[in-house]
Design a protein around this motif. Structure first.
Motif, short mmCIF file in Angstrom:
data_model
loop_
_atom_site.label_atom_id
_atom_site.label_comp_id
_atom_site.label_asym_id
_atom_site.label_seq_id
_atom_site.Cartn_x
_atom_site.Cartn_y
_atom_site.Cartn_z
N GLU A 194 60.20 1.70 9.04
CA GLU A 194 60.77 0.71 8.12
C GLU A 194 61.07 1.36 6.76
OE1 GLU A 194 59.73 -3.64 6.09
OE2 GLU A 194 58.47 -2.84 7.70
N LEU A 195 60.10 2.09 6.24
CA LEU A 195 60.30 2.77 4.97
C LEU A 195 61.35 3.86 5.11
CD1 LEU A 195 59.54 3.27 2.03
CD2 LEU A 195 57.63 4.68 2.84
N ALA A 196 61.38 4.53 6.25
CA ALA A 196 62.38 5.58 6.47
C ALA A 196 63.79 5.03 6.36
CB ALA A 196 62.16 6.22 7.84
N VAL A 197 64.02 3.87 6.94
CA VAL A 197 65.35 3.26 6.88
C VAL A 197 65.72 2.94 5.43
CG1 VAL A 197 66.70 1.21 7.48
CG2 VAL A 197 65.32 2.36 9.22
N ARG B 134 61.81 8.26 18.77
CA ARG B 134 62.00 7.25 19.81
C ARG B 134 62.43 5.89 19.25
NH1 ARG B 134 56.37 7.69 19.29
NH2 ARG B 134 55.31 5.74 18.71
N SER B 135 62.36 5.72 17.95
CA SER B 135 62.66 4.42 17.35
C SER B 135 64.15 4.18 17.12
CB SER B 135 61.93 4.29 16.00
OG SER B 135 60.53 4.39 16.17
N TYR B 136 64.99 5.18 17.39
CA TYR B 136 66.40 5.08 17.03
C TYR B 136 67.28 5.22 18.27
CZ TYR B 136 64.28 5.63 12.51
OH TYR B 136 63.48 5.44 11.41
N ASP B 137 68.17 4.25 18.46
CA ASP B 137 69.07 4.32 19.60
C ASP B 137 70.24 5.25 19.29
OD1 ASP B 137 70.90 2.86 18.03
OD2 ASP B 137 70.42 0.96 19.01
N ASP C 70 73.95 8.24 15.78
CA ASP C 70 75.35 8.65 15.53
C ASP C 70 75.77 8.24 14.12
OD1 ASP C 70 78.11 9.52 16.72
OD2 ASP C 70 78.49 7.56 15.81
N ALA C 71 75.42 7.04 13.71
CA ALA C 71 75.79 6.57 12.37
C ALA C 71 75.13 7.43 11.29
CB ALA C 71 75.38 5.10 12.21
N LYS D 120 64.69 15.59 19.62
CA LYS D 120 63.51 15.00 20.25
C LYS D 120 63.78 13.62 20.83
CE LYS D 120 60.48 17.52 17.07
NZ LYS D 120 59.45 17.41 16.00
N SER D 121 65.01 13.17 20.73
CA SER D 121 65.38 11.84 21.21
C SER D 121 65.83 11.89 22.66
CB SER D 121 66.52 11.29 20.34
OG SER D 121 67.12 10.16 20.93
N LYS D 122 65.61 10.80 23.38
CA LYS D 122 66.10 10.72 24.76
C LYS D 122 67.62 10.62 24.81
CE LYS D 122 65.61 5.67 25.10
NZ LYS D 122 64.93 4.57 25.85
N HIS D 123 68.24 10.43 23.66
CA HIS D 123 69.70 10.32 23.60
C HIS D 123 70.37 11.65 23.26
CE1 HIS D 123 69.05 6.01 23.73
NE2 HIS D 123 68.30 6.09 22.65
N ALA D 124 69.61 12.72 23.18
CA ALA D 124 70.15 14.01 22.72
C ALA D 124 71.32 14.47 23.59
CB ALA D 124 69.06 15.07 22.70
N GLU D 125 71.21 14.37 24.90
CA GLU D 125 72.27 14.89 25.77
C GLU D 125 73.54 14.05 25.68
OE1 GLU D 125 74.26 17.35 28.55
OE2 GLU D 125 72.66 17.60 27.09
N SER D 126 73.41 12.74 25.65
CA SER D 126 74.62 11.91 25.54
C SER D 126 75.31 12.14 24.20
CB SER D 126 74.27 10.43 25.73
OG SER D 126 73.41 9.96 24.71
#
Length: 223
Positions: free
Chosen positions: A51-54, A75-78, A83-84, A105-111
């Protein structure tokens, strides 16, 4: 910091501002004057806090964004949010930390890698190539390495500086990790000459791909 909120963090960072540090950082395109060791200490005290990071990210302040990255949980960021943020991260240090500490480190790294590789924005594309270097180095299965060399050979010389650097890194990793492709990687590096004259401190490896590849291979052989 008595209370962990955006105002107290900003006040702490403002108190750490050092004109000499800013002058050094600005030579590298980083518009802040906070010593990075002190900045990391601030983040360590705050602990993970999305929350503070945002809130810190949304200030647009470079030092605040660096702290934000350090207290984010990948893991908290889709993918859309990552991308934004990446498209907003124009400052080199913010861009690099976001890719290395969060996106990788995100599961979205490859996409995201696939989406960013051919992006018309060279800063965004450089993130795609940075993720590709990571794949080449750690999990190359499924990558078309010869195809990557084709693209590097055709595009690296005329690329934007930061994109060129990222493509050169991929070229070097391909040469480092793949004996069968090593001669071609070295040949491409020699013919294009990208970063050949880059000033390199003593006892550091030159980023010039043929030198980088040769030194890393020799070091491993002697290990």
């Amino acid at each position: 910091m008595v209370e962990a909120n955006v105002d107290s963090v900003m006040e702490t960072l403002a108190a750490m501002e050092d004109p000499k540090a800013r002058a050094v950082n600005e030579k590298h395109g980083d518009d802040h004057g906070v010593n990075l060791s002190k900045l990391r200490a601030v983040a360590k005290e705050l602990k993970k806090n999305d929350e503070l990071a945002v809130e810190l990210w949304n200030t647009g302040d470079t030092a605040a964004r660096l702290v934000a990255i350090l207290i984010m949980r990948p893991r908290s960021y889709d993918a859309q949010h990552l991308d934004a943020m990446l498209r907003e991260a124009r400052v080199p240090k913010v861009h690099g930390w976001l890719v290395n500490y969060i996106v990788k480190k995100s599961k979205h790294a490859e996409s995201l890698r696939l989406d960013w590789m051919d992006d018309p924005d060279p800063i965004v594309a450089s993130a795609g190539w940075a993720l590709t270097s990571e794949r080449v180095n750690k999990s190359p299965e499924g990558l078309d390495l010869s195809g990557l060399l084709d693209t590097i050979e055709a595009q690296m010389l005329g690329a934007d500086e930061r994109l060129q650097w990222a493509m050169n890194e991929t070229l070097s990793y391909i040469g480092n990790e793949n004996e069968d492709l090593r001669p071609r990687a070295i040949d491409i590096g020699n013919r294009l000459g990208v970063l050949k004259d880059y000033p390199t401190p003593p006892n550091c490896t030159s980023p010039f791909a043929p030198t980088w590849i040769t030194e890393i291979v020799a070091r491993r052989a002697g290990a």
